[in-house]
Design an enzyme around this catalytic site. Sequence first.
Site: not given
Length: 756
Positions: A33-34, A220-221, A251, A609
Amino acid sequence: MTDFEKELNDRQLEAVKTTDGPVLILAGAGSGKTRVLTYRTAYLIEEAKVKPWNIIALTFTNKAAREMKERIGKMTGDAAKDIWVSTFHSTCLRIMFSHAEKLGYSSNFEVADASDQKSVIKDVMKRLNVDTKMYREKSLMNAISAAKDELLDPRAYEERHYEEFHRKVYIEVYKAYQEQLKKNNAMDFDDLIMNTVKLFKKYPEVLESYQDRFRYIMVDEYQDTNSAQFELIRLLASKYRNLCVVGDDDQSIYRFRGANIRNILDFEKIYKDAAVIKLEENYRSTANILNVANQVISHNKGRKGKNLWTKSEDGKKIRFKQLDSAAGEAAYIADEIEKKVSSGGCSLNDFAILIRTNVQSKEFEDAFRVRRMNYELVKGLRFWDKKVIKDVTSYLLTAVSGENDMRTVRIINIPKRGIGNASIEKLAAYAAQKGISLLEACREPSFAGVGGKAAASMKDFVSLIDLLREKSADMRLSEFTDLVLKESGYLYYLDETSETPEDYLETIQYIDKLKEALDEYEDSVDEPDLVDFMRQNGVEGNNVDTALDEKDTDRVRVMTMHNAKGLEFPCVFVAGMEEGLFPGYLAINADDESEIEEERRLCYVALTRAMKELTLTCAASRFINGERRYQSTSRFVREMPFGLLDMNIGEDRFERPVRFSDGSTVRPSYRASFEPGEQSERKTKKVFTGEKIKLGSSIEVKEPEYRTGDRVRSFKWGEGTVLGIVKGERDYEVTVDFDKTGQRKMYAGFAKLKKV
C-alpha cells in the site's frame, strides 16, 4: 520518468492511475500500500500534471509521514517539497496557527500536552470538589477525548448525556476543562481537529481556500480514522471530490482509541460513485500462512471481503503446540528459537513473539534470562521494572531485612502516611551520621529532628514492618505477599490510584504473576529464601540481569499484537491462544459481537506478520486472579483450516487433547487436500480424521452466595444490584447494575462480589 507499467502489478497500477473522483483502495496485509501511495503521487505530478502544492497526504504518525515524503522525493525530486505529507494533527495545527483568532484564540496559542492536560484536570477536579476515589483523572480525560473524537463540544456532550445521572460529573468537568484551556490560550491535541472542523463550518470561505489548495487528497490507514477525522476529510474533499483513501478493514484494531470502522465499511454509501480497488496479492507471507489468516477473518460479518493470495510457495504448515503452563509455553518457544539459531541460517532478529497483553511477558523474560538469550520488550517495561512489582518486592525485602535504604524510601509513604521529602532527608542524614539503616532510624525520629504526624507515621511504619517480619516465619511466600498487601493497605492504594477498572485488574494480574513465581520457586527448593528468589531474578543484590547485552542488536522481539502492526518477521510465535486471554474475557462477555470481531481482526494482524514460519501456542492452565485455571483453546484456532495445522510437534507427539470452549476436545490427526488450480485460487478442505469427544468442565464451578435482586459490593466498583446469574462452563456469569458506574457483566470467581 517512472515506468509505472513495469514496476507495479495490475491492481496496483489501476489504483495509481485512477486519479479523479473518490477511490477506495482496500490494501491487504503485505500488498504494497505504501508503494501505491508514493507511485500514485508521482503519477499525479509526472503524468496527470497536477501541481505538487495541490496534493495532500494524511498519515497517522510522523514516522510514516517522513518515510512517505522521502520515497516521494526519490521519485519526483524537488517537487516533493511542495506536497503536504503530514499527520492529521500537524495539518490542523498549521491551519489553526493561521486562523485561531477567528475562534477566539490568539495566533500564538499553545498546545497542551498530556502533562498539561493532567494538570488542568487536577485543578478542575479540586475546584469542583470531585470525589477522586469515585472519578479518576484518566477516566475523565478519556471521556473528554472520546467526546472530541465525536465532535461533541461541552454543550453537545451535555445535550447527549443530560439524562444519565452518572455523567453529571463528566459534563461539569468537561465544561470547566475547556474554559480553563481557553483562558490559558491553549488547545489540546483533540481540539486541533475539532476546532479545524468548527472553523471550516463556521467560515465557508476559509474552507474553500483549503479546498482549492488541496485538490487531490490521499489518506493512509483509513480504517483507523475516527469521526472527527472523517468529517475533516469529508469537508476538504467536498468541492473537487478527488479523495483517495487506503486501508484494510480487516486490520482495524484501534477501536479503544476511537477508530470507527464504519468509515471504511460505509465509504461507498457516502460516495456512491466511488471506485473500489482491492490489492490482494501479498508479497510477504507463504501461501499456507495466508490461507489460515483468510479462513479466520472470514468469520467476521462486518467486513468488505477480500482474499489474500501469493505467487510464493506453500511453505511450512502452521505449527500449533499446547503446553501445561505459561512457564512451559515460554520455555518451549525459547528452546525452539535457540535450536533454530544454533542450527544456523537464521539469527535472533528473525524471531518475534506476539502476546495479547504485556502481563504475558514475565514468563518469556524468565526463559530468556535463564538461557542468556538477548531479547527486547518492544514498547514495554520488564516485569521486574513495573511500578507495582517494584513496590511489592520492596515491601517484601524490607520486611525480611530492611537494610536497603532505597527500598525503604520507595515504600515509606506508599500508601501516603504524611511523611514528606523534608522529613525523609532529615532521617537519611541522621541514619548516615549514626551508621544505621533508614528503617532503624525510623524508630527514633525525634533524634533526627522529625516530629508531629511524620514522626508518628514513621513509628507506625516500623511497627508494620516488625509485624510482617514476625508473621512471615510460618507462611508460604505467596501467603506472606497477601499479608503484606493487606496489612500495608497497598490493595486500597491500588484501588484509589488506578485510573480505570481495567488498569486496576491489570495491576492485580501482575501481582498474581509474582505470587505464582514465588509458589513455583518455593516448590522447587528445599529451603525457600526470599532474598535468594529475588537474586535469582536480578531484583536484589548485585546480580545484574545479563540476559540482554545492550550492545548486541541481535535479539528476539517480544511485543503486543497491537505494537506489531505494520511490522514483519521471518518467524513468528503467537502465544496465549486461549479463551479468556485471546479473545479476552471482556470481549467474550460483551453484548456486542463487534468486540469479538475486533479481537479476530487482531488475530488476523498477528498471523500476517509472519513471512516464512508461524507457530501458535497456548497453555492448558494459567494462574489467574490468584488461582490456577484450566483454559480452553482459542476459538480462533478452531476457525483455522485443520489441514494446514501441524499439531504433532514436540517430544510428546501431542498426546494431550486440545480442549475448545464448546466443551469438545480434539486428538489431532489431519491431512490437507487442495483442489486443482492456480495457487491464488487454492482452497483448503477441512478433513477431520481424529477423535472428538464431549467433556464436562475441568474445574469445579462454585455457586455464588447471592441471588438475582440481591445487593452486592465490588472492591473496585462499589455497590450494585444483581440483575442476572447464568451458569457457564467455567464459572457463573453475573450481571450487576452498579450505582455509580452502570451495568457490567463478569465472572463470579473473578469479580469476588460480596453480598450486603
